[in-house]
Each structure stands twice: as structure tokens, then as C-alpha cells.
Write a protein that holds these residues in place. Structure first.
Motif, PDB file in Angstrom:
ATOM      1  N   ARG A   1       0.888  -1.143  -0.073  1.00  0.00           N
ATOM      2  CA  ARG A   1      -0.095   0.051   0.175  1.00  0.00           C
ATOM      3  C   ARG A   1       0.923   1.120  -0.162  1.00  0.00           C
ATOM      4  O   ARG A   1       1.743   1.367   0.745  1.00  0.00           O
ATOM      5  CB  ARG A   1      -1.005  -0.086   1.197  1.00  0.00           C
TER       6      ARG A   1
ATOM      7  N   LEU B   1       0.890   5.622   0.027  1.00  0.00           N
ATOM      8  CA  LEU B   1       0.265   6.932  -0.132  1.00  0.00           C
ATOM      9  C   LEU B   1       1.032   7.734  -0.748  1.00  0.00           C
ATOM     10  O   LEU B   1       2.103   8.032  -0.665  1.00  0.00           O
ATOM     11  CB  LEU B   1       0.590   7.524   1.700  1.00  0.00           C
ATOM     12  N   THR B   2       0.489   8.153  -1.884  1.00  0.00           N
ATOM     13  CA  THR B   2       1.107   8.980  -3.038  1.00  0.00           C
ATOM     14  C   THR B   2       1.242  10.435  -2.634  1.00  0.00           C
ATOM     15  O   THR B   2       0.886  10.890  -1.754  1.00  0.00           O
ATOM     16  CB  THR B   2       0.367   8.916  -4.191  1.00  0.00           C
TER      17      THR B   2
ATOM     18  N   ASN C   1      -1.855  12.298  -2.820  1.00  0.00           N
ATOM     19  CA  ASN C   1      -2.735  12.171  -1.787  1.00  0.00           C
ATOM     20  C   ASN C   1      -2.334  12.481  -0.554  1.00  0.00           C
ATOM     21  O   ASN C   1      -3.417  12.865   0.562  1.00  0.00           O
ATOM     22  CB  ASN C   1      -3.228  10.791  -1.772  1.00  0.00           C
ATOM     23  N   SER C   2      -0.975  12.549  -0.090  1.00  0.00           N
ATOM     24  CA  SER C   2      -0.751  12.661   1.272  1.00  0.00           C
ATOM     25  C   SER C   2      -0.889  14.525   1.619  1.00  0.00           C
ATOM     26  O   SER C   2      -1.161  14.451   2.810  1.00  0.00           O
ATOM     27  CB  SER C   2       1.170  12.762   1.219  1.00  0.00           C
TER      28      SER C   2
ATOM     29  N   GLN D   1      -5.714  13.820   1.839  1.00  0.00           N
ATOM     30  CA  GLN D   1      -6.376  12.983   2.200  1.00  0.00           C
ATOM     31  C   GLN D   1      -6.263  12.754   3.666  1.00  0.00           C
ATOM     32  O   GLN D   1      -5.104  12.802   4.155  1.00  0.00           O
ATOM     33  CB  GLN D   1      -5.742  11.699   1.567  1.00  0.00           C
TER      34      GLN D   1
ATOM     35  N   ILE E   1      -6.641   8.095   6.144  1.00  0.00           N
ATOM     36  CA  ILE E   1      -5.655   7.356   5.062  1.00  0.00           C
ATOM     37  C   ILE E   1      -5.619   5.770   5.422  1.00  0.00           C
ATOM     38  O   ILE E   1      -6.884   5.370   4.822  1.00  0.00           O
ATOM     39  CB  ILE E   1      -4.113   7.648   5.049  1.00  0.00           C
TER      40      ILE E   1
ATOM     41  N   ARG F   1      -5.290   3.756   1.192  1.00  0.00           N
ATOM     42  CA  ARG F   1      -4.080   3.952   0.347  1.00  0.00           C
ATOM     43  C   ARG F   1      -4.306   2.717  -0.694  1.00  0.00           C
ATOM     44  O   ARG F   1      -4.633   1.540  -0.532  1.00  0.00           O
ATOM     45  CB  ARG F   1      -2.826   3.572   1.207  1.00  0.00           C
TER      46      ARG F   1
END
Length: 294
Positions: A174, A176-177, A180-181, A184, A187, A191
Motif C-alpha cells: 500500500r 500513500l502517493t 494524496n498525502s 487525504q 488514510i 491507500r
């Protein structure tokens, strides 16, 4: 064995840019200021412990965060190493080619969505082969603390010839790009679960350096993939021509064509100009003027 304090290095740099997008959007900014340090401790057999730290202040100081910051213990002759901390993941061209401060970058923002992560890595070499395997949090460079027990496993094995290097990489877990961090809040299991298989090659032909990688995989069982080709040609010791073509396929295809040059005005001071055109799922054109010092 007693460790003795060896060399200590401290350095820094600055990255300023003017970007014109589609002919009507203009942006002048400090892309980044950074400070690095490196400390080596040795014993009678050579270097043993390496401490590396870097702090980056990006996007007009809106993002202040660590870059590569880790401890590394070296085995005999560096044939095996253990690294712990925040480091660049050993995948594809990222293993030895960092385009963070270049205008024409590789496609790690799209193909992995993650570049640096916090964890532990085992790396080294056997003859002409090098290897690395990393177990990390999958949280990227913007969050240093883990939120669950899901781990990201990344590995690469490479072969180094006289003027060519070839690598095979894999990634699963998984992630967390980077995008997106920042947007988002919840989380955890949101993810995406990524699987990647990558092949990379670097070839040196006189003043020409060719780099390429091919990547296939899945995001939550959705097939993704792409490719990159970069060519850098040194016209003189100070002047280099840079070109790039990349394609990424996920919910429609994106293509990138870039061309530019880099000129070293003075030792460590570079002027770079490049134009990159994106077409397919999105259509944009960005001309960038960069002054870079390190």
C-alpha cells in the motif's frame, strides 16, 4: 573495533524557476533550498558507519521536510550494507539516477506515486551484480510516522557492464502517493495497493547517455503501465542537450515530450531551459527556465 570519526561534509544548494504554462500562466518561485550533511566513521578496515541528512525547503518554503536522511552500516568492502531511515526506494532508474532537481524528470510521480520512504534496506553487490531490498512504511516523504501495519516491499537486482547497466525491479504494498498525502485525511486502508514490475537500462555511448525503463503493474487490480526514454548529449564539458519521451497508461494515456539544455555557467552554477509538452488525457505545454546552484 573502535570507530573513529572520519570525513565530515556539509553542502547546500538552491533551485529557482520561472515557468510559463500554455503561454498564459506564469510562475516565478524558489523550487527548493536544501542543506546536506554526511559524516563517515571508520575503523582499521575502512568506512563502517555513514550518517546522511538532508532538509529541503520547497515551493517557496511551503514544504519543509527531510530528503534522504539515514544511517548506513557498511560490511567488508561495501559488499553488503544495512540502511535505516528515510531514503530513495530501490526501483528502476531511481536506484542511481535522481532527477529531483532537473526540469525533465523521470515518471516516478506517475508510475509509483512515491519516491522516498521510511524503513530499512539491505543492499550490496556480488561481482558485477548489485542488489537492494527495502521494507518500508509506504507513507512517502510527507509523513514520517506509520498509521497501520501495512508495509511496502521494494527490490531491485542489477548488472553493471563496462558501458551499460541493466536492472529488474519489483514493488508491492500500500502506498500513500505524494499527491494524496496533502489532500487525504483518513488514510489507512484507503491507500491504493500497488504492484509494479520494472526493467531499466542505462547505456553510455561516448558523449551520449541513454536511459530507459519499462513498467507494468496494478493499482487495486486495475492494470497500469508505461515507459520512459531519456537522452543526454554532452556537446562540451559545460553544455548538454537533454531530451525525453514518456508514456503512462491509467484511465487513459498520457504522453510527454521534452527537450532542453543545461549549461554550467560557473563551478556548480547551472542554467537550464526546457520545454515539455503533455498530450493525451491532458494537454499542456510548460516552458521552464531554471537557475540551479549546488
Amino acid at each position: 573495533n573502535n570507530l573513529e570519526a572520519g570525513s565530515f561534509q556539509i553542502s547546500g544548494g538552491a533551485d529557482g524557476r520561472y515557468i510559463n504554462t500554455d503561454g498564459n500562466e506564469n510562475d516565478v518561485k524558489i523550487e527548493g533550498l536544501f542543506l546536506n550533511f554526511r559524516k563517515v566513521f571508520s575503523d582499521e578496515k575502512g568506512d563502517r558507519l555513514i550518517v546522511v541528512g538532508q532538509i529541503d525547503m520547497d515551493d517557496n518554503f511551503e514544504k519543509i521536510r527531510p530528503y534522504q536522511t539515514y544511517l548506513q552500516y557498511k560490511g567488508p568492502l561495501g559488499k553488503w550494507n544495512i540502511r535505516a531511515g528515510h531514503y530513495i526506494l530501490p526501483f528502476g532508474l531511481l536506484s542511481d539516477y535522481d532527477t529531483e532537481r532537473l526540469i525533465l524528470k523521470t515518471i516516478e510521480d506517475l508510475d509509483l506515486g512515491i519516491k522516498l520512504d521510511t524503513g530499512m534496506e539491505f543492499l550490496g553487490f556480488v561481482g558485477d551484480f548489485d542488489y537492494a531490498i527495502s521494507v518500508s512504511q509506504g507513507m512517502g516523504r510527507n509523513r514520517l510516522t506509520d498509521v497501520d501495519n501495512d508495509k511496502l516491499v521494494t527490490a531491485r537486482i542489477g548488472w553493471q557492464g563496462e558501458d551499460i547497466s541493466i536492472g529488474l525491479s519489483g514493488l508491492i504494498g500500500r502506498v500513500l502517493t505524494e499527491k494524496n498525502s496533502f489532500i487525504q485525511e483518513d488514510i489507512g486502508s484507503n491507500r491504493p495497493y500497488e504492484k509494479r514490475l520494472g526493467f531499466d537500462i542505462t547505456k553510455y555511448v561516448g558523449p551520449l547517455t541513454l536511459r530507459s525503463e519499462l513498467i507494468v503493474g496494478e493499482d487495486n487490480n486495475e492494470t497500469v503501465g508505461g515507459a520512459l526514454v531519456k537522452a543526454d548529449y554532452a556537446l562540451t564539458p559545460k553544455l548538454e542537450i537533454n531530451t525525453k519521451y514518456a508514456h503512462w497508461q491509467r484511465n487513459g494515456g498520457r504522453n510527454f515530450i521534452g527537450v532542453g539544455f543545461s549549461y554550467e555557467i560557473y563551478k556548480g552554477l547551472f542554467l537550464r531551459i526546457a520545454d515539455e509538452y503533455q498530450f493525451g488525457k491532458e494537454n499542456t505545454n510548460a516552458a521552464t527556465f531554471q537557475t540551479y546552484f549546488e
